[in-house]
Enzyme design. Structure first.
Site, PDB file in Angstrom:
ATOM      1  N   HIS A  10       1.265  -4.686  12.958  1.00  0.00           N
ATOM      2  CA  HIS A  10      -0.090  -4.566  13.513  1.00  0.00           C
ATOM      3  C   HIS A  10      -0.054  -4.728  15.037  1.00  0.00           C
ATOM      4  O   HIS A  10      -0.684  -3.966  15.772  1.00  0.00           O
ATOM      5  CB  HIS A  10      -1.002  -5.666  12.971  1.00  0.00           C
ATOM      6  CG  HIS A  10      -1.302  -5.609  11.503  1.00  0.00           C
ATOM      7  ND1 HIS A  10      -1.183  -6.694  10.683  1.00  0.00           N
ATOM      8  CD2 HIS A  10      -1.744  -4.600  10.707  1.00  0.00           C
ATOM      9  CE1 HIS A  10      -1.546  -6.371   9.448  1.00  0.00           C
ATOM     10  NE2 HIS A  10      -1.872  -5.098   9.422  1.00  0.00           N
ATOM     11  N   LYS A  29      -9.272  -7.057  -2.064  1.00  0.00           N
ATOM     12  CA  LYS A  29      -8.235  -8.036  -1.682  1.00  0.00           C
ATOM     13  C   LYS A  29      -8.816  -9.441  -1.682  1.00  0.00           C
ATOM     14  O   LYS A  29      -9.976  -9.638  -1.339  1.00  0.00           O
ATOM     15  CB  LYS A  29      -7.696  -7.708  -0.282  1.00  0.00           C
ATOM     16  CG  LYS A  29      -6.895  -6.426  -0.207  1.00  0.00           C
ATOM     17  CD  LYS A  29      -6.311  -6.215   1.185  1.00  0.00           C
ATOM     18  CE  LYS A  29      -5.593  -4.883   1.318  1.00  0.00           C
ATOM     19  NZ  LYS A  29      -5.149  -4.612   2.695  1.00  0.00           N
ATOM     20  N   ARG A  58       2.414   4.103   7.908  1.00  0.00           N
ATOM     21  CA  ARG A  58       3.781   3.653   7.630  1.00  0.00           C
ATOM     22  C   ARG A  58       4.587   4.699   6.879  1.00  0.00           C
ATOM     23  O   ARG A  58       5.762   4.862   7.097  1.00  0.00           O
ATOM     24  CB  ARG A  58       3.754   2.362   6.817  1.00  0.00           C
ATOM     25  CG  ARG A  58       3.406   1.179   7.654  1.00  0.00           C
ATOM     26  CD  ARG A  58       2.983   0.028   6.831  1.00  0.00           C
ATOM     27  NE  ARG A  58       1.678   0.274   6.261  1.00  0.00           N
ATOM     28  CZ  ARG A  58       0.902  -0.642   5.708  1.00  0.00           C
ATOM     29  NH1 ARG A  58       1.340  -1.872   5.622  1.00  0.00           N
ATOM     30  NH2 ARG A  58      -0.277  -0.336   5.238  1.00  0.00           N
ATOM     31  N   SER A  85       1.233  -7.028   5.286  1.00  0.00           N
ATOM     32  CA  SER A  85       0.885  -8.449   5.141  1.00  0.00           C
ATOM     33  C   SER A  85       1.244  -8.934   3.746  1.00  0.00           C
ATOM     34  O   SER A  85       1.742 -10.045   3.569  1.00  0.00           O
ATOM     35  CB  SER A  85      -0.610  -8.652   5.389  1.00  0.00           C
ATOM     36  OG  SER A  85      -0.948  -8.256   6.683  1.00  0.00           O
TER      37      SER A  85
HETATM   38  P1  ADP Z   1      -1.841  -4.352   5.222  1.00  0.00           P
HETATM   39  O1  ADP Z   1      -2.519  -5.447   4.437  1.00  0.00           O
HETATM   40  O2  ADP Z   1      -1.223  -3.282   4.350  1.00  0.00           O
HETATM   41  O3  ADP Z   1      -0.900  -4.848   6.252  1.00  0.00           O
HETATM   42  P2  ADP Z   1      -4.227  -3.797   6.876  1.00  0.00           P
HETATM   43  O4  ADP Z   1      -5.502  -3.427   6.222  1.00  0.00           O
HETATM   44  O5  ADP Z   1      -4.185  -5.151   7.494  1.00  0.00           O
HETATM   45  O6  ADP Z   1      -3.024  -3.551   5.876  1.00  0.00           O
HETATM   46  O7  ADP Z   1      -3.813  -2.691   7.930  1.00  0.00           O
HETATM   47  C1  ADP Z   1      -4.634  -2.265   8.977  1.00  0.00           C
HETATM   48  C2  ADP Z   1      -4.059  -1.032   9.615  1.00  0.00           C
HETATM   49  O8  ADP Z   1      -2.758  -1.308  10.125  1.00  0.00           O
HETATM   50  C3  ADP Z   1      -3.868   0.174   8.689  1.00  0.00           C
HETATM   51  O9  ADP Z   1      -4.133   1.347   9.442  1.00  0.00           O
HETATM   52  C4  ADP Z   1      -2.401   0.102   8.320  1.00  0.00           C
HETATM   53  O10 ADP Z   1      -1.890   1.370   7.954  1.00  0.00           O
HETATM   54  C5  ADP Z   1      -1.812  -0.376   9.631  1.00  0.00           C
HETATM   55  N1  ADP Z   1      -0.548  -1.062   9.492  1.00  0.00           N
HETATM   56  C6  ADP Z   1      -0.277  -2.128   8.700  1.00  0.00           C
HETATM   57  N2  ADP Z   1       1.019  -2.496   8.802  1.00  0.00           N
HETATM   58  C7  ADP Z   1       1.581  -1.637   9.693  1.00  0.00           C
HETATM   59  C8  ADP Z   1       2.899  -1.467  10.221  1.00  0.00           C
HETATM   60  N3  ADP Z   1       3.899  -2.232   9.814  1.00  0.00           N
HETATM   61  N4  ADP Z   1       3.117  -0.487  11.142  1.00  0.00           N
HETATM   62  C9  ADP Z   1       2.103   0.316  11.497  1.00  0.00           C
HETATM   63  N5  ADP Z   1       0.849   0.242  11.036  1.00  0.00           N
HETATM   64  C10 ADP Z   1       0.588  -0.722  10.138  1.00  0.00           C
END
Ligand code: ADP
Length: 161
Positions: A17, A41, A90, A128
């Site tokens: 993130h 979630k 991803r 996460s």
């Molecule tokens: P997660 O719980 O899967 O980490 P989130 O809802 O917190 O997902 O993710 C928010 C945004 O960040 C989404 O657009 C997701 O695709 C992106 N994201 C999450 N992890 C990564 C990563 N490792 N690299 C790039 N983008 C990411």
């Protein structure tokens, strides 16, 4: 002034993130990182805690603001003057859902476009939920989370085991 919004659950914010936040903040004049609720979630951290964790790891980025919203993203973006949603991709598996969301958000708010940034290769596998799973088995998570928030994360994991 071009303002973008980066929405997500951020439960908690990972290095993946943070990488997207840093890259997006260098493209736009202003970036709002928006903590949102996801009915599917069950978060480990409250929305206020997630906002606080992101603020702590983005202190070096003066054009980044971190907020919580319980509203529809298209409406919140309009209220805050955002013209672009930033999303991280991803893998191809992220694409179908994100494509659908981009079309819906544009339909709801025609002044809003979605821009996708591809994950850096070292973060492609990172989510996460994967970090939470690894931590429950006491794996080393130092490459996955910003160092400032690891003590908070470990404390929460140990409360929940
Ligand atoms: P997660 O719980 O899967 O980490 P989130 O809802 O917190 O997902 O993710 C928010 C945004 O960040 C989404 O657009 C997701 O695709 C992106 N994201 C999450 N992890 C990564 C990563 N490792 N690299 C790039 N983008 C990411």
């Amino acid at each position: 002034m071009k303002t973008a919004i980066y929405p997500g659950s951020f439960d908690p914010v990972t290095n993946g993130h943070l990488n997207i936040i840093e890259r997006a903040s260098s493209i736009f004049d202003r970036l709002i990182v928006c903590v949102m609720t996801n009915a599917q979630k069950h978060p480990m951290f409250t929305a206020e805690e997630r906002v606080d964790l992101i603020r702590r790891v983005t202190g070096h980025l003066p054009n980044v603001e971190v907020l919580y919203s319980g509203k529809l993203l298209a409406d919140f973006a309009r209220e805050r003057g955002c013209t672009t949603i930033v999303k991280g991709l991803r893998a191809v598996s992220d694409f179908e859902r994100e494509f659908q969301m981009a079309l819906i958000n544009h339909k709801l708010n025609p002044g809003l476009d979605t821009m996708f940034l591809t994950a850096e290769h070292q973060f492609m596998y990172l989510s996460s939920s994967a970090v939470k799973e690894m931590a429950r088995y006491d794996a080393d998570i130092s490459d996955f989370l910003p160092s400032q928030i690891i003590p908070d994360f470990k404390a929460r994991i140990s409360e929940q085991i």
